[in-house]
Scaffold this motif. Structure first.
Motif, mmCIF file in Angstrom:
data_model
loop_
_atom_site.group_PDB
_atom_site.id
_atom_site.type_symbol
_atom_site.label_atom_id
_atom_site.label_comp_id
_atom_site.label_asym_id
_atom_site.label_seq_id
_atom_site.Cartn_x
_atom_site.Cartn_y
_atom_site.Cartn_z
ATOM 1 N N SER A 37 -11.574 9.530 12.454
ATOM 2 C CA SER A 37 -10.580 9.188 13.482
ATOM 3 C C SER A 37 -9.203 8.936 12.995
ATOM 4 C CB SER A 37 -11.003 7.791 14.037
ATOM 5 O OG SER A 37 -11.242 7.020 13.043
ATOM 6 N N ASP A 38 -9.094 8.683 11.642
ATOM 7 C CA ASP A 38 -7.800 8.687 10.825
ATOM 8 C C ASP A 38 -7.155 10.016 10.347
ATOM 9 O OD1 ASP A 38 -7.550 5.784 11.183
ATOM 10 O OD2 ASP A 38 -8.984 5.731 9.821
ATOM 11 N N VAL A 39 -7.811 11.128 10.634
ATOM 12 C CA VAL A 39 -7.227 12.197 9.672
ATOM 13 C C VAL A 39 -5.784 12.612 10.484
ATOM 14 C CG1 VAL A 39 -7.462 14.866 10.035
ATOM 15 C CG2 VAL A 39 -9.396 13.494 9.419
ATOM 16 N N GLY A 40 -4.933 12.953 9.792
ATOM 17 C CA GLY A 40 -3.462 13.198 10.096
ATOM 18 C C GLY A 40 -2.797 12.215 9.908
ATOM 19 N N ARG A 41 -3.198 10.798 9.894
ATOM 20 C CA ARG A 41 -2.248 9.673 9.595
ATOM 21 C C ARG A 41 -1.911 9.568 7.963
ATOM 22 N NH1 ARG A 41 -4.919 4.221 11.676
ATOM 23 N NH2 ARG A 41 -2.777 3.750 11.581
ATOM 24 N N LEU A 42 -0.781 8.934 7.741
ATOM 25 C CA LEU A 42 -0.689 8.677 6.382
ATOM 26 C C LEU A 42 -1.719 7.547 5.967
ATOM 27 C CD1 LEU A 42 3.529 8.146 6.975
ATOM 28 C CD2 LEU A 42 2.519 9.735 5.518
ATOM 29 N N LYS A 43 -1.997 7.996 4.821
ATOM 30 C CA LYS A 43 -3.218 7.123 4.255
ATOM 31 C C LYS A 43 -2.768 5.482 4.141
ATOM 32 C CE LYS A 43 -5.221 10.688 1.306
ATOM 33 N NZ LYS A 43 -5.348 11.140 -0.247
ATOM 34 N N ARG A 61 -3.801 0.178 6.015
ATOM 35 C CA ARG A 61 -3.212 -0.881 6.515
ATOM 36 C C ARG A 61 -4.106 -1.585 7.550
ATOM 37 N NH1 ARG A 61 1.766 0.315 9.800
ATOM 38 N NH2 ARG A 61 -0.067 1.069 11.056
ATOM 39 N N ASP A 62 -4.458 -0.690 8.592
ATOM 40 C CA ASP A 62 -5.410 -0.808 9.566
ATOM 41 C C ASP A 62 -6.619 -1.493 8.886
ATOM 42 O OD1 ASP A 62 -3.273 -0.511 11.172
ATOM 43 O OD2 ASP A 62 -4.018 1.404 12.071
ATOM 44 N N LEU A 95 0.650 -1.236 0.010
ATOM 45 C CA LEU A 95 -0.113 -0.045 -0.059
ATOM 46 C C LEU A 95 0.853 1.115 -0.049
ATOM 47 C CD1 LEU A 95 -2.597 -1.313 2.701
ATOM 48 C CD2 LEU A 95 -2.770 -1.396 0.132
ATOM 49 N N LEU A 96 0.764 2.155 -1.038
ATOM 50 C CA LEU A 96 1.627 3.158 -1.212
ATOM 51 C C LEU A 96 0.864 4.698 -1.460
ATOM 52 C CD1 LEU A 96 4.982 3.216 -3.028
ATOM 53 C CD2 LEU A 96 3.245 4.955 -3.808
ATOM 54 N N ASP A 97 1.209 5.182 -0.673
ATOM 55 C CA ASP A 97 0.793 6.703 -0.881
ATOM 56 C C ASP A 97 1.628 7.784 -0.256
ATOM 57 O OD1 ASP A 97 -0.807 9.288 -0.676
ATOM 58 O OD2 ASP A 97 -2.347 8.016 -1.809
ATOM 59 N N HIS A 98 2.035 8.872 -0.490
ATOM 60 C CA HIS A 98 2.861 9.901 0.152
ATOM 61 C C HIS A 98 2.034 10.711 1.008
ATOM 62 C CE1 HIS A 98 1.973 12.096 -3.496
ATOM 63 N NE2 HIS A 98 2.060 13.144 -2.609
ATOM 64 N N ASP A 99 0.586 10.843 0.815
ATOM 65 C CA ASP A 99 -0.214 12.142 1.382
ATOM 66 C C ASP A 99 -0.358 11.466 3.002
ATOM 67 O OD1 ASP A 99 -0.163 13.967 -0.256
ATOM 68 O OD2 ASP A 99 -1.864 13.205 -1.354
#
Length: 398
Positions: free
Chosen positions: A164-170, A175-176, A145-149
């Motif tokens: 709840s995932d805002v701010g995390r690497l996508k 992955r979770d 799983l690849l994304d730089h944002d």
């Protein structure tokens, strides 16, 4: 916990395993205002886990213990503790460990071949996140799983992940999510930005995960061209897709090196269609704005993006299964076109279409259409595969 008792308990794999050991005390986490209790194997005081059903007359008095549980066939049985004895029984569920979660999928596909397949999903925005989730649900065993944002608030209305995932690497958030749907999946993540300067790193990643298929869901032509070139050079099947402006429709392409036209062929043969892309962010808008006039972002609705992402997921499954599923095999005769087009609304180039109505014999909205395109003899990639040259590298840099 007071007078509030959970009406249902969920035991994770670790929590259920602890119930079969010698007497141990476990923690209980409450959700949904106390309606649900989760036992994840963490040490605590609320739950007394026994190796077997307590015998009549056993004193269950334990400082702080509120619930007693023990193994019961493939599951766990739980009761309230009332004045030192067994009280009311509480409903339980066990989160299956590893491949058990895929039992129903295997019944549909008649094979576990997907558990041995590896897929690279490049770009985890609204489309890529949906595709990754669907492939996980189907039982694909390994992911890159690849994304730089990072996930932003504005992404949430169209993304599989939420606030709840805002701010995390996508990549990390997805992955979770993949593991939530497929606990046994092996997931490798990367925040690599795809560009000419990172093309060798991307090649190494694809080799490292031994990818059987690449799904390119990036949102710009430059990254797609680079991924396309790498896949042709590595002889890797590739699924690409994207939506038109405001997601009034979209294109999906399957690239089988040596057999079908590649993405470069598509760009050279149909430049207008290749250039009709969704402008979903300020960054996208800046790339197409004029010096004297700004172009505003024009993102599409999630419901308009999902048909394109779903078709990409189906093509990916068809490729990964390789004819080993009798249920999916007939679909191979339907999806023979190298390019498929979907139309959501009668806008722009499709404004002149007749309304859908009850017609079944003419082009209309809300349908897939296969398009034939032959590999180009003068294609800069598949007609003469090789390393990315300096001119290409300059175009992909940044």
């Amino acid at each position: 916990m007071g007078d509030r008792w959970p009406r249902q308990l969920v035991f994770t794999g670790a929590g259920a395993a602890m119930a079969g050991h010698a007497p141990v005390r476990l923690a209980l986490t409450l959700r949904d205002r106390g309606d649900l209790g989760v036992v994840d194997g963490t040490a605590g005081h609320d739950v007394l886990a026994l190796p077997e059903e307590p015998q009549d007359g056993r004193d269950l008095t334990e400082p702080g213990a509120l619930i007693v549980c023990w193994p019961d066939g493939p599951g766990v049985r739980a009761h309230r503790i009332t004045t030192g004895t067994l009280g009311e029984r509480i409903g339980t569920m066990c989160v299956p460990a590893e491949a058990d979660a895929m039992e129903r999928v295997q019944g549909i596909l008649e094979t576990d071949v997907l558990s041995r397949r590896s897929v690279a999903v490049l770009g985890l925005g609204s489309g890529g996140s949906f595709i990754a989730r669907e492939l996980a649900r189907a039982g694909v065993g390994r992911f890159l799983l690849l994304d730089h944002d990072r996930l932003e608030v504005g992404n949430v209305s169209r993304h599989e992940c939420g606030l709840s995932d805002v701010g995390r690497l996508k990549a990390n958030a997805m992955r979770d999510l993949v593991r939530d749907h497929h606990p046994a999946a092996r997931v490798h993540t990367s925040d690599l930005r795809i560009s000419g300067t990172t093309r060798h790193e991307l090649r190494d990643l694809l080799r490292q995960v031994d990818a059987d298929l690449v799904v390119c869901a990036t949102d710009n032509r430059e990254s797609r061209l680079l991924v396309n070139r790498l896949c042709v050079e590595e002889d890797l099947p590739l699924i690409l897709g994207g939506v038109y402006r405001r997601a009034y429709g979209g294109i999906v392409q399957r690239v089988i090196p040596g057999l079908t036209p590649c993405y470069q062929c598509f760009v050279q043969a149909l430049p207008a269609q290749a250039g009709d892309n969704e402008i979903s962010s300020d960054g996208d808008a800046a790339q197409v704005s004029y010096t004297d006039r700004q172009v505003a972002p024009q993102p599409g609705l999630s419901s308009d993006i999902v048909p394109i992402a779903l078709h990409m997921a189906k093509l990916a499954l068809l490729e990964l299964l390789g004819g080993e599923s009798p249920t999916f095999a007939p679909l191979a005769a339907d999806l023979v076109a190298p390019i498929h087009q979907w139309i959501n609304r009668r806008e722009f180039g499709h404004a002149g279409l007749r309304p859908l109505g009850v017609s079944i014999d003419e082009q209309s909205v809300l349908r897939w259409y296969g398009a034939l395109l032959h590999p180009l003899d003068d294609c800069a990639v598949c007609a003469a595969p090789g390393e990315v040259g300096e001119e290409d590298a300059a175009a992909f840099a940044g």
